[in-house]
Design an enzyme around this catalytic site. Structure first.
Site, PDB file in Angstrom:
ATOM      1  N   CYS A   3      -1.097   8.376  12.662  1.00 13.56           N
ATOM      2  CA  CYS A   3      -1.251   6.461  11.411  1.00 13.56           C
ATOM      3  C   CYS A   3      -0.708   6.762  10.286  1.00 13.56           C
ATOM      4  O   CYS A   3       0.061   8.299  10.172  1.00 13.56           O
ATOM      5  CB  CYS A   3      -1.930   5.660  11.963  1.00 13.56           C
ATOM      6  N   ARG A   9      -5.726   2.711  12.071  1.00 21.06           N
ATOM      7  CA  ARG A   9      -5.521   2.959  13.381  1.00 21.06           C
ATOM      8  C   ARG A   9      -6.212   4.584  14.075  1.00 21.06           C
ATOM      9  O   ARG A   9      -6.870   3.987  14.801  1.00 21.06           O
ATOM     10  CB  ARG A   9      -3.967   2.755  13.557  1.00 21.06           C
ATOM     11  N   ASP A 119       0.729  -2.546  13.092  1.00 22.12           N
ATOM     12  CA  ASP A 119      -0.394  -2.187  12.177  1.00 22.12           C
ATOM     13  C   ASP A 119      -0.927  -3.082  11.849  1.00 22.12           C
ATOM     14  O   ASP A 119      -0.505  -4.186  11.254  1.00 22.12           O
ATOM     15  CB  ASP A 119       1.191  -1.885  10.966  1.00 22.12           C
TER      16      ASP A 119
HETATM   17  P1  4NP Z   1      -2.827   2.711   9.015  1.00 20.29           P
HETATM   18  O1  4NP Z   1      -2.401   1.575   8.212  1.00 20.29           O
HETATM   19  O2  4NP Z   1      -1.355   3.373   9.337  1.00 20.29           O
HETATM   20  O3  4NP Z   1      -3.149   2.061  10.800  1.00 20.29           O
HETATM   21  O4  4NP Z   1      -3.841   3.615   8.905  1.00 20.29           O
HETATM   22  C1  4NP Z   1      -2.055   1.285   6.920  1.00 20.29           C
HETATM   23  C2  4NP Z   1      -3.248   2.229   5.643  1.00 20.29           C
HETATM   24  C3  4NP Z   1      -2.667   2.054   4.440  1.00 20.29           C
HETATM   25  C4  4NP Z   1      -1.139   1.445   4.428  1.00 20.29           C
HETATM   26  C5  4NP Z   1      -0.571   1.035   5.258  1.00 20.29           C
HETATM   27  C6  4NP Z   1      -0.675   1.321   6.519  1.00 20.29           C
HETATM   28  N1  4NP Z   1      -0.420   1.726   3.056  1.00 20.29           N
HETATM   29  O5  4NP Z   1       0.564   1.299   3.050  1.00 20.29           O
HETATM   30  O6  4NP Z   1      -1.752   2.036   2.534  1.00 20.29           O
END
Ligand code: 4NP
Length: 148
Positions: A3, A9, A119
Site C-alpha cells: 500500500c 492496509r 485507505d
Molecule cells: P496505508 O495508509 O497506505 O494503508 O498504510 C496510509 C498510511 C499513512 C499515510 C497514508 C496512508 N500517510 O500519509 O502518512
C-alpha cells in the site's frame, strides 16, 4: 502486499494471510511494504492493530518498510491495495516479467463491487473495520485460489 504507508492496509493483508497460512500449515512466505518511505520501521497504525486484535489477529510485531526493486526477485505475486500503488510499483519494474507480477489484489481475487481497498488513514474506526473485513474475505479467496 503493498500500500502507500505500510501501516494500515498492507500489514493487515499480510497479517491475515500469515494467520491463515499458519493455520493451514502451508509453505508460503508473506511480506508487505509501502510505496512511500514515511513509516519505515514503524509499527502498524494503532487503529489497525486494535481492529485486528478485536478479531483475534496480532499484527503488532510487523514493521514498516519501503517496496524495493529486489522485491521483484523475491516474490511470485506482488499485490497492490489500490491503482495508484499499482502504477508506482510497476514504475520500478525493469522488464515485462516483473511488471506482470504486479496485480490489484481485489481484481486478482475477483472481489465483488470493489477493485481497490480504500485507505482508512484519515477515516474512523468503522473504516478500519471495513478494511479488515474486506481483506479477511479477499485473503480467503486468494487462499482458495492457491489451493486449486
Ligand atoms: P496505508 O495508509 O497506505 O494503508 O498504510 C496510509 C498510511 C499513512 C499515510 C497514508 C496512508 N500517510 O500519509 O502518512
Amino acid at each position: 502486499m503493498v500500500c502507500l504507508g505500510n501501516i494500515c492496509r498492507s500489514p493487515m493483508a499480510e497479517g491475515l494471510l500469515r494467520y491463515k497460512i499458519r493455520q493451514l500449515n502451508l509453505d508460503i512466505e508473506t511480506d508487505s511494504a509501502g510505496t512511500a518511505g514515511y513509516h519505515i520501521g514503524s509499527k502498524p497504525d494503532r487503529r489497525m492493530i486494535e481492529t485486528a486484535a478485536k478479531f483475534g489477529v496480532d499484527i503488532s510485531d510487523l514493521r514498516g518498510r519501503q517496496f524495493k526493486s529486489t522485491d521483484f526477485d523475491e516474490f511470485d505475486f506482488i499485490f497492490a491495495m489500490d491503482k495508484e500503488n499499482e502504477v508506482n510499483i510497476k514504475r520500478l519494474a525493469s522488464n515485462e516479467i516483473e511488471r506482470e507480477k504486479v496485480k490489484l489484489f481485489l481484481m486478482h481475487v475477483d472481489y465483488p463491487n470493489y477493485d481497490e481497498v480504500p485507505d482508512p488513514y484519515y477515516g474512523s474506526m468503522k473504516d478500519f473495520e471495513f478494511v479488515f473485513n474486506m481483506l479477511d474475505d479477499a485473503t480467503d479467496k486468494f487462499i482458495e485460489m492457491l489451493k486449486k
